[in-house]
Each structure stands twice: as structure tokens, then as C-alpha cells.
Write a protein that holds these residues in place. Structure first.
Motif, PDB file in Angstrom:
ATOM      1  N   UNK A  64       9.080   9.877  -6.807  1.00  0.00           N
ATOM      2  CA  UNK A  64       7.888  10.605  -7.240  1.00  0.00           C
ATOM      3  C   UNK A  64       6.680   9.673  -7.292  1.00  0.00           C
ATOM      4  N   UNK A  65       6.849   8.477  -7.812  1.00  0.00           N
ATOM      5  CA  UNK A  65       5.755   7.512  -7.883  1.00  0.00           C
ATOM      6  C   UNK A  65       5.290   7.146  -6.475  1.00  0.00           C
ATOM      7  N   UNK A  66       6.225   6.928  -5.586  1.00  0.00           N
ATOM      8  CA  UNK A  66       5.878   6.590  -4.204  1.00  0.00           C
ATOM      9  C   UNK A  66       5.128   7.735  -3.532  1.00  0.00           C
ATOM     10  N   UNK A  67       5.561   8.951  -3.780  1.00  0.00           N
ATOM     11  CA  UNK A  67       4.904  10.131  -3.212  1.00  0.00           C
ATOM     12  C   UNK A  67       3.469  10.249  -3.718  1.00  0.00           C
ATOM     13  N   UNK A  68       3.269  10.037  -5.016  1.00  0.00           N
ATOM     14  CA  UNK A  68       1.926  10.123  -5.586  1.00  0.00           C
ATOM     15  C   UNK A  68       1.018   9.033  -5.024  1.00  0.00           C
ATOM     16  N   UNK A  69       1.542   7.835  -4.870  1.00  0.00           N
ATOM     17  CA  UNK A  69       0.746   6.740  -4.313  1.00  0.00           C
ATOM     18  C   UNK A  69       0.375   7.032  -2.866  1.00  0.00           C
ATOM     19  N   UNK A  70       1.303   7.572  -2.117  1.00  0.00           N
ATOM     20  CA  UNK A  70       1.043   7.904  -0.721  1.00  0.00           C
ATOM     21  C   UNK A  70      -0.006   9.006  -0.614  1.00  0.00           C
ATOM     22  N   UNK A  71       0.074   9.988  -1.471  1.00  0.00           N
ATOM     23  CA  UNK A  71      -0.906  11.080  -1.461  1.00  0.00           C
ATOM     24  C   UNK A  71      -2.298  10.553  -1.795  1.00  0.00           C
ATOM     25  N   UNK A  72      -2.384   9.641  -2.747  1.00  0.00           N
ATOM     26  CA  UNK A  72      -3.671   9.050  -3.112  1.00  0.00           C
ATOM     27  C   UNK A  72      -4.260   8.273  -1.943  1.00  0.00           C
ATOM     28  N   UNK A 125      -3.671   8.754   1.225  1.00  0.00           N
ATOM     29  CA  UNK A 125      -4.054   9.723   2.248  1.00  0.00           C
ATOM     30  C   UNK A 125      -5.401  10.361   1.916  1.00  0.00           C
ATOM     31  N   UNK A 126      -5.620  10.661   0.649  1.00  0.00           N
ATOM     32  CA  UNK A 126      -6.896  11.243   0.229  1.00  0.00           C
ATOM     33  C   UNK A 126      -8.037  10.250   0.439  1.00  0.00           C
ATOM     34  N   UNK A 127      -7.784   8.982   0.139  1.00  0.00           N
ATOM     35  CA  UNK A 127      -8.810   7.961   0.349  1.00  0.00           C
ATOM     36  C   UNK A 127      -9.137   7.823   1.832  1.00  0.00           C
ATOM     37  N   UNK A 128      -8.118   7.799   2.675  1.00  0.00           N
ATOM     38  CA  UNK A 128      -8.343   7.698   4.114  1.00  0.00           C
ATOM     39  C   UNK A 128      -9.096   8.915   4.639  1.00  0.00           C
TER      40      UNK A 128
END
Length: 65
Positions: free
Chosen positions: A14-22, A24-27
Motif C-alpha cells: 500500500x505504501x509503495x502504491x501511494x508513493x507511485x501514485x504521487x 505519477x501525479x507529479x510527472x
């Protein structure tokens, strides 16, 4: 014991998923800003009646803000 390990693995996922989503949003936001700048540059390059120096200064001002 296995259950605790499984809960830990789920939390880590879950932590990895949230970090990846963040990320992606920045990119996506960065890409959107770059695309907007490219559109302005394309307009400057194709619009012969525009005052190019004023447009470039406007871009510099926008970049600083």
C-alpha cells in the motif's frame, strides 16, 4: 506469525502504491506545464505578426512566478 507477515507485506504494498501514485501525479503536472510552454512557443514561431521579444519576456516573467 504468517498472518503478521502477510499484514506487513500488504502495508508495504500500500505504501509503495501511494508513493507511485504521487510520483505519477507529479510527472503529469510537470508534463502539463511543459506542453503549455510548447504551445506558446509554437504560437510564437508560427504567428509572424506577434512581437517575439515581448512574448519571450512574458514567458520569462511567467517562469519566475
Amino acid at each position: 506469525m504468517f498472518r503478521r507477515w502477510l499484514v506487513h507485506k500488504e502495508r508495504m504494498a500500500q505504501v509503495l502504491t501511494e508513493a507511485t501514485a504521487e510520483k505519477a501525479a507529479q510527472y503529469a503536472a510537470h508534463t502539463e506545464r511543459l506542453e503549455a510552454r510548447v504551445r506558446v512557443l509554437e504560437r510564437i514561431a508560427t504567428d509572424r505578426g506577434a512581437d517575439v521579444a515581448a512574448e519571450i519576456e512574458q514567458l520569462r516573467d511567467d517562469r519566475l512566478n
